[in-house]
Enzyme design. Structure first.
Site, mmCIF file in Angstrom:
data_model
loop_
_atom_site.group_PDB
_atom_site.id
_atom_site.type_symbol
_atom_site.label_atom_id
_atom_site.label_comp_id
_atom_site.label_asym_id
_atom_site.label_seq_id
_atom_site.Cartn_x
_atom_site.Cartn_y
_atom_site.Cartn_z
ATOM 1 N N ASN B 89 51.015 43.144 40.526
ATOM 2 C CA ASN B 89 51.097 43.447 39.088
ATOM 3 C C ASN B 89 52.009 44.632 38.795
ATOM 4 O O ASN B 89 51.618 45.624 38.184
ATOM 5 C CB ASN B 89 49.698 43.673 38.499
ATOM 6 C CG ASN B 89 48.981 44.864 39.097
ATOM 7 O OD1 ASN B 89 49.330 45.314 40.193
ATOM 8 N ND2 ASN B 89 47.995 45.383 38.402
ATOM 9 N N ASP B 302 41.711 49.006 46.689
ATOM 10 C CA ASP B 302 42.075 48.864 45.275
ATOM 11 C C ASP B 302 42.611 50.193 44.729
ATOM 12 O O ASP B 302 42.351 50.570 43.582
ATOM 13 C CB ASP B 302 40.903 48.362 44.427
ATOM 14 C CG ASP B 302 41.370 47.786 43.081
ATOM 15 O OD1 ASP B 302 42.598 47.738 42.828
ATOM 16 O OD2 ASP B 302 40.502 47.403 42.278
#
Lengths: 317, 440
Positions: B89, B302
């Protein structure tokens, strides 16, 4: 006595009672007088920081501060950082640079007043005038003030709150304050408009308005926004109104001395019919008047005596 | 370059020596000859294979104000990682062979950790049509993990096709499980607390429903499925059931979901805003159990850097995500090792071997996640389990400061990280990378 007022659940019973008693004093000192001004907060600056339009609440705070002789600045921040306008931080730094003593903040984001109070950006007292779907503590105080005026001590009284509890900051603030004051509270709403975990709140929960009404000393109807229909919270305005609206028939189930409240603005014909809203036992207009006294009391308790100590002793002590 | 590591406890076992030469582990044994070698006294230290992160946001290209491939891989090296999977992303999105090759090449040129780009499943992460997965797989970057992370591949048909399509090149779809309609405007775990704080709830069922659906889809088409950052007890139970049925389903958990709980949100401090949200203590217990019994295969950070202004604001306006690379191993030691749930061999499995297998980076020229054995690539990390530190966000080499552990005392420290035999971290500090050294 109070540094910030961010949530009504922060108030102890003693603090809440002091605010309500002080508000009564404010009413006594200004009601029926031609000159309604007290010199208590002369020289102090109160900023109404409104990121969300609310003419009623802003006007009420403005009037409250002016009656205490504070200088009032209305700062309507059109774009908050939520809508990519000036950031909350920059606005706070600006107000700090202007020497604000208290900031009354209304914001569409829950918790925004906490950011102002905890961030270290500004040293002023912070007063939550409604944040997102979180709280609106002065509304709860003015509601309690109004109820106390009619019903006396709220300890043990049964109060029914009806409507959109999920999105309603008024409901959150009222449930915790009324519980603190010893009242027995029942919230009534369709299951879709109740937050998860509501069974842990200090109140009873019902889906059935008719069953909740007998024995209630006061009924508070909350505004239900019609757009909630589109998000499938309920099928139609008519159905909502049939199941959860306060009409004359339901009104008849209440005891004769029970009162009806609404924080406004009302959807006449939706959550409340015109007949009930305009009835003698409706105290809706009184709530507006009382809002000013309660906000005077909070500003007074926050600001008077907190600064140089010379202004706090006069006025409504 | 020759390095002799003396007296390290391999995966926590008895002390032994490791000789690293020409990028590989040349010898393992006691009393190895260190002639001509740089000698490192590793008494009391645990030697682990270089850690592999399946889930890292390096932000480059597009948000170099938050992180770059250089700063992110330096943080990775300090955290003991020798490979990171860079999420797709970015801006532009990593949905073409061109973007993934650029990210891969920059990683190589910087040389602190191998960068394995993750390819987007759908064009622009829009969930409408498949990106050119095959082209990314065939590119120099050799992409094997595909994910629209940050968004869920919500369309069941598209998810089915993606699962089927990547079988052609041994790929895996890493699903960000979040049913979009159930989480519109969601801000935190839906619970009594969200109701009290007036923050829009992110219900557990929104994660569990997608995981359940995708497990069934994977079973139906016979494909591998990987679940990103699983966060609820229900999710653990679904994955456990899938594994009992022998389905090729894998899952990861983040360090923050192993440690932090939703009550941190009560002050509206946006450092604790993350997606999926922090859950309850019961969920934390469940993901720890799941990681211990192997239901959850891997820990993945993450790592999600954000500039200060994206966190220093109203909760609703703040960005989702928290840093993780430099603290991951300490959090795992604290929550799993010091609690007796996992030994160091288990840590090596969950933070290196398993993610290497899932990401298919355990073979080829730049093999990662290999056993600590003679002849294997010398990707080694030395950990001091007896050390402890108080986390100071300012001390990070990340460009961002959104560290949720500020002020917490965490155990363990990474003393050295070797990338193919070259010490990119020594004495707990970054060195020049092998590439920079070579250019000098």
């Amino acid at each position: 006595m109070i540094r910030h007022l961010l949530s009504s659940s922060d108030l102890t019973r003693e603090q809440a009672t002091t605010i309500l008693d002080t508000a009564e004093e404010m009413a006594r000192l200004t009601e029926g007088r031609s000159v309604k001004k007290l010199p208590t907060l002369r020289g102090r600056t109160v900023v109404n920081l409104f990121f969300e339009d609310s003419t009623r609440t802003r006007t009420s705070f403005e009037l409250a501060a002016k009656r205490l002789s504070a200088d009032v600045i209305n700062f309507s921040a059109k774009g908050s950082s939520v809508s990519k306008g000036e950031s909350l931080k920059d606005t706070a730094l600006t107000l700090a640079a202007m020497g604000a003593d208290a900031v009354v903040v209304r914001h569409s984001a829950s918790g925004a007043p906490y950011r102002l109070a905890d961030s270290g950006w500004i040293d002023a007292n912070v007063l939550n005038a409604g944040d997102g779907t979180h709280e609106h503590p002065t509304q709860a105080l003015l509601d309690a003030f109004t109820m106390r005026h009619h019903l006396g001590d709220l300890d043990g009284r049964h109060i029914v709150i009806v409507g959109d509890v999920l999105h309603g900051r008024v409901a959150r603030s009222n449930v915790s304050l009324l519980a603190t004051l010893g009242a027995r509270v029942t919230v009534v709403a369709p299951p879709t408009l109740l937050p998860l975990g509501v069974e842990h709140w200090p109140c009873e929960v019902s889906y059935d308005l008719d069953a909740a009404l007998p024995g209630a000393s006061a009924v508070m109807m909350l505004r239900v926004q019609q757009e909630r229909m589109n998000a499938a919270f309920f099928p139609s305005a008519r159905e909502y109104s049939r199941r959860y609206g306060l009409d004359t028939q339901r009104f008849g189930r209440l005891s004769d001395d029970a009162i009806v409240l609404h924080p406004g603005p009302m959807n006449r014909g939706m959550e409340i019919t015109a007949e009930v809203a305009d009835s003698e036992r409706s105290v809706i207009v009184e709530q507006v008047t009382n809002g000013v006294y309660v906000r005077m009391a909070v500003l007074y308790l926050m600001l008077a005596g907190a600064g140089d100590g010379t202004t706090g002793q006069e006025g409504a002590a | 370059m020759i390095v002799l590591i003396k007296g390290a406890r391999l995966l926590g076992a008895e002390p032994t020596d490791l000789l690293l030469r020409d990028g590989v582990i040349a010898e393992i044994g006691s009393g190895l000859d260190g002639t001509g070698a740089t000698v490192i006294d590793a008494g009391g230290l645990v030697a682990l294979p270089g850690l592999v992160d399946l889930h890292t946001h390096l932000r480059e290209p597009g948000r170099e104000d938050a992180e770059t491939i250089a700063s992110g891989t330096r943080a990775a090296a300090l955290g003991g990682f020798t490979a990171v999977h860079a999420m797709a992303n970015t801006d532009p999105v990593a949905d073409t062979a061109g973007v993934v090759e650029q990210v891969w090449r920059l990683g190589r040129e910087i040389g602190y950790a191998d960068v394995r780009p993750v390819g987007a499943v759908t064009v622009g992460l829009d969930g409408q049509r498949l990106a050119e997965l095959g082209a990314m797989a065939d590119s120099a970057a050799g992409v094997r993990v595909f994910s629209d992370d940050g968004r869920c591949v919500a369309d069941a048909l598209l998810m089915r096709r993606a699962l089927e399509y990547v079988k052609a090149f041994g790929g895996v779809i890493a699903q960000h499980a979040q049913e979009p309609r159930l989480t519109e405007g969601a801000q935190m775990n839906e619970s009594e607390l969200s109701g009290r704080l007036g923050l829009r709830g992110w219900p557990r069922v929104a994660e569990e429903a997608i995981i359940a659906r995708d497990v069934m889809l994977a079973a139906h088409v016979g494909s591998r499925l990987h679940i990103c950052h699983l966060s609820t007890r229900g999710s653990v139970e679904i994955v456990r059931l899938a594994k009992q049925r022998g389905l090729p389903v894998t899952a990861e958990v983040t360090p923050h979901h192993l440690l932090l709980t939703e009550d941190l949100v009560a002050g509206y401090d946006a450092r604790y805003k993350v997606n999926p949200p922090l859950r309850s203590a019961d969920d934390v217990a469940a993901v720890r159990e799941g990681l211990a019994d192997g239901t959850i295969d891997a820990v993945a950070t993450d790592h999600a850097p954000h500039p200060v202004e994206d966190k220093e604001c109203e909760w609703d306006a703040a960005a989702f995500g928290m840093l993780g690379l430099e603290t991951a191993l300490s959090v795992v030691q604290h929550t799993m090792v010091d609690t007796g749930l996992l030994d160091w061999a288990g840590v090596a499995d969950r933070m290196s071997f398993a993610p290497g297998r899932i990401g298919k980076c355990d073979g080829g020229d730049f093999a990662q996640a290999r056993p600590l054995a003679a002849g294997e690539p010398a990707n080694v990390v030395l950990v001091d389990p007896s050390a402890s530190r108080t986390v100071d966000p300012a001390a990070s080499v990340s460009l961002s400061r959104n560290n949720p552990y500020e002020g917490r005392k965490l155990p363990g420290s990474v003393v050295a990280t070797f990338l193919r035999g070259f010490p990119v971290v020594e004495n707990g500090e970054l060195t020049q990378s092998s590439i920079q050294k070579g250019m000098r």
